[in-house]
Each structure stands twice: as C-alpha cells, then as structure tokens.
Scaffold this motif. Structure first.
Motif, PDB file in Angstrom:
ATOM      1  N   THR A  69      25.645  47.371  -4.827  1.00  0.00           N
ATOM      2  CA  THR A  69      25.878  45.964  -5.170  1.00  0.00           C
ATOM      3  C   THR A  69      24.934  45.574  -6.290  1.00  0.00           C
ATOM      4  O   THR A  69      23.843  46.129  -6.397  1.00  0.00           O
TER       5      THR A  69
ATOM      6  N   THR B 225      29.095  42.659  -2.596  1.00  0.00           N
ATOM      7  CA  THR B 225      29.496  43.860  -1.847  1.00  0.00           C
ATOM      8  C   THR B 225      28.652  43.986  -0.578  1.00  0.00           C
ATOM      9  O   THR B 225      29.148  44.415   0.468  1.00  0.00           O
TER      10      THR B 225
ATOM     11  N   ILE C  60      32.679  46.503  -9.243  1.00  0.00           N
ATOM     12  CA  ILE C  60      33.004  46.854 -10.630  1.00  0.00           C
ATOM     13  C   ILE C  60      32.206  45.980 -11.584  1.00  0.00           C
ATOM     14  O   ILE C  60      32.159  44.762 -11.441  1.00  0.00           O
TER      15      ILE C  60
ATOM     16  N   ALA D 269      33.168  37.863  -6.389  1.00  0.00           N
ATOM     17  CA  ALA D 269      32.727  36.481  -6.601  1.00  0.00           C
ATOM     18  C   ALA D 269      32.265  36.284  -8.037  1.00  0.00           C
ATOM     19  O   ALA D 269      31.869  37.231  -8.719  1.00  0.00           O
TER      20      ALA D 269
HETATM   21  C1  LIG Z   1      28.411  41.472 -15.980  1.00  0.00           C
HETATM   22  C2  LIG Z   1      29.628  41.553 -15.087  1.00  0.00           C
HETATM   23  C3  LIG Z   1      30.697  42.363 -15.451  1.00  0.00           C
HETATM   24  C4  LIG Z   1      31.845  42.430 -14.647  1.00  0.00           C
HETATM   25  N1  LIG Z   1      32.902  43.212 -15.037  1.00  0.00           N
HETATM   26  C5  LIG Z   1      34.024  43.214 -14.287  1.00  0.00           C
HETATM   27  C6  LIG Z   1      35.154  43.969 -14.696  1.00  0.00           C
HETATM   28  O1  LIG Z   1      35.149  44.675 -15.699  1.00  0.00           O
HETATM   29  N2  LIG Z   1      36.287  43.896 -13.932  1.00  0.00           N
HETATM   30  C7  LIG Z   1      36.329  43.139 -12.797  1.00  0.00           C
HETATM   31  O2  LIG Z   1      37.381  43.095 -12.165  1.00  0.00           O
HETATM   32  N3  LIG Z   1      35.261  42.450 -12.353  1.00  0.00           N
HETATM   33  C8  LIG Z   1      34.123  42.459 -13.082  1.00  0.00           C
HETATM   34  N4  LIG Z   1      33.029  41.755 -12.667  1.00  0.00           N
HETATM   35  C9  LIG Z   1      33.095  41.007 -11.407  1.00  0.00           C
HETATM   36  C10 LIG Z   1      32.359  41.688 -10.257  1.00  0.00           C
HETATM   37  O3  LIG Z   1      33.052  42.836  -9.829  1.00  0.00           O
HETATM   38  C11 LIG Z   1      32.228  40.678  -9.118  1.00  0.00           C
HETATM   39  O4  LIG Z   1      31.394  39.619  -9.571  1.00  0.00           O
HETATM   40  C12 LIG Z   1      31.715  41.261  -7.832  1.00  0.00           C
HETATM   41  O5  LIG Z   1      31.675  40.238  -6.857  1.00  0.00           O
HETATM   42  C13 LIG Z   1      30.322  41.858  -8.014  1.00  0.00           C
HETATM   43  O6  LIG Z   1      29.955  42.446  -6.793  1.00  0.00           O
HETATM   44  P1  LIG Z   1      28.406  42.717  -6.456  1.00  0.00           P
HETATM   45  O7  LIG Z   1      27.762  41.372  -6.364  1.00  0.00           O
HETATM   46  O8  LIG Z   1      28.432  43.395  -5.155  1.00  0.00           O
HETATM   47  O9  LIG Z   1      27.846  43.567  -7.542  1.00  0.00           O
HETATM   48  C14 LIG Z   1      31.894  41.682 -13.436  1.00  0.00           C
HETATM   49  C15 LIG Z   1      30.792  40.878 -13.071  1.00  0.00           C
HETATM   50  C16 LIG Z   1      29.676  40.809 -13.877  1.00  0.00           C
HETATM   51  C17 LIG Z   1      28.528  39.931 -13.464  1.00  0.00           C
END
Ligand SMILES: Cc1cc2nc3c(=O)[nH]c(=O)nc-3n(C[C@H](O)[C@H](O)[C@H](O)COP(=O)(O)O)c2cc1C
Length: 183
Positions: free
Chosen positions: A10, A15, A58, A123
C-alpha cells in the motif's frame, strides 16, 4: 484453526484498509488471519499458512513493486495452496477495462495465475496528498469523459470508492474454499 496470510502493498493506505476488512471477515469465520505489510518486511515465509491472499494497489499503471517481488519469490508456495489476489485501483471504479489489464500484466510478470482475482476500487485522498500529487490526481480524475471522468475532483475532500460488501464477499468466498473438504 486454519491460518491465512494477507500480504499487501500500500502507498496511501487504502489497500491496508481493504486487507483489514478481509482479515476481520476471515476471523469472523473462524480462521486465523495474519496481515503482512510488505513495506515492513518481505521475508515472511507464506508456507507456514494454509491459505494466502495477496493485495496491491496501482500507481501510474503498475502494481506495487514490493508485491511483484513477493509473488515472484513465493510463486511456488502460492500455487501449492489456496490463494487469491486483489488489485486496488481507480480504474476498477471507472470500468474502463484497464483494471483487468493491470492484472494481466501482473500475471505475465510474476508467472502467478491466481484462481481467484478481485478488482477493488480504491480511493482519492486529496486531503492527504502533497501539492504535486493533488494536482496530478485532480487532472487524472477530471480525465476524458467515459474513462476516469466519473471521479470526484473537489480537492478539499476525499473520495472512497471501495465497495465494502464486495470486499467481504471476496473474503467469505475464500474462507468457504479453504474450509471445503479436501483443502
Ligand atoms: C500518484 C498516483 C498514481 C495513481 N495511478 C493510478 C493509475 O495509473 N491507475 C489507476 O487506476 N489508479 C491510479 N491511482 C489510484 C490508486 O490506485 C488509488 O488511490 C488506491 O486507492 C491507492 O491504494 P493504496 O492507498 O493502497 O496505495 C493512482 C494514485 C496515485 C496517488
């Protein structure tokens, strides 16, 4: 009591929240669930568990590198017992088909083809992002119509798109498979 490892990667914490809900659901079904944050350690050996769930988010089109490394290292163990994968992204909310592609690429890269795969929407945590990330995510959320344009763009608040019922169903399904005779 059967033991399940939930190993996850995460960055902003969504996640982890999903892994937590999965762990609670498994525990309420009498399983012993252990969460492993792959930021802290990648050395936990999953072969001490009866089942393994792996989850990763992702960022910029790719699954968390720590999750890829963990799966590559433990592929043999993952294929030798009940295991499942969940992928967290914003594309899973927007239903663009990209979320499936991320998983295809992950399977290609790691050589692991999990029997159960779930795509969970993540999110948009605008209030927690720094300036550059907030700007970047606002642009992405505004997106092209029909792609990511279904996402919120008010940067003074957060948006959580995860459907928790779906997360619980995934956990219940895994628990049922693990408790089935012969597993
Ligand atoms: C810098 C950044 C890049 C991201 N790139 C993608 C992406 O390419 N495709 C997508 O579907 N979501 C993308 N996201 C959304 C994340 O997958 C989503 O915010 C998710 O909740 C992050 O999970 P985590 O907090 O467990 O890391 C991105 C988020 C951030 C902050």
């Amino acid at each position: 009591m059967k033991k399940v490892l939930i190993a996850y990667g995460t960055t902003e914490g969504q996640t982890e929240k999903i892994a937590d809900v999965i762990a609670d659901s498994l525990r309420s079904r009498g399983l012993d669930a252990t969460m492993l944050d792959l930021r802290d350690s990648q050395d936990e050996a999953p072969d001490a568990y009866d089942g393994v769930i792996v989850g990763g988010s992702i960022h910029v089109g790719k699954h968390d590198k720590r999750v890829v490394d963990f799966v590559e290292k433990n592929r043999g163990t993952l294929t030798s017992r009940p295991s499942a994968f969940f992928s967290v992204s914003l594309d899973a909310h927007s239903a663009t088909g990209e979320a499936e592609k991320y998983v295809d690429e992950f399977e290609e890269q790691t050589g692991w083809r999990p029997a159960k795969v779930a795509l969970f929407a993540g999110a948009l945590l605008f209030t927690q992002y720094g300036f550059v990330k907030r700007l970047m995510m606002k642009r992405i959320a505004a997106g092209k119509p029909g792609t990511l344009g279904t996402l919120g763009t008010d940067t003074s608040r957060d948006y959580v798109y995860t459907e928790w019922d779906g997360v619980r169903r995934f956990a219940e399904d895994f628990a049922a498979g693990l408790s089935a005779p012969g597993t």
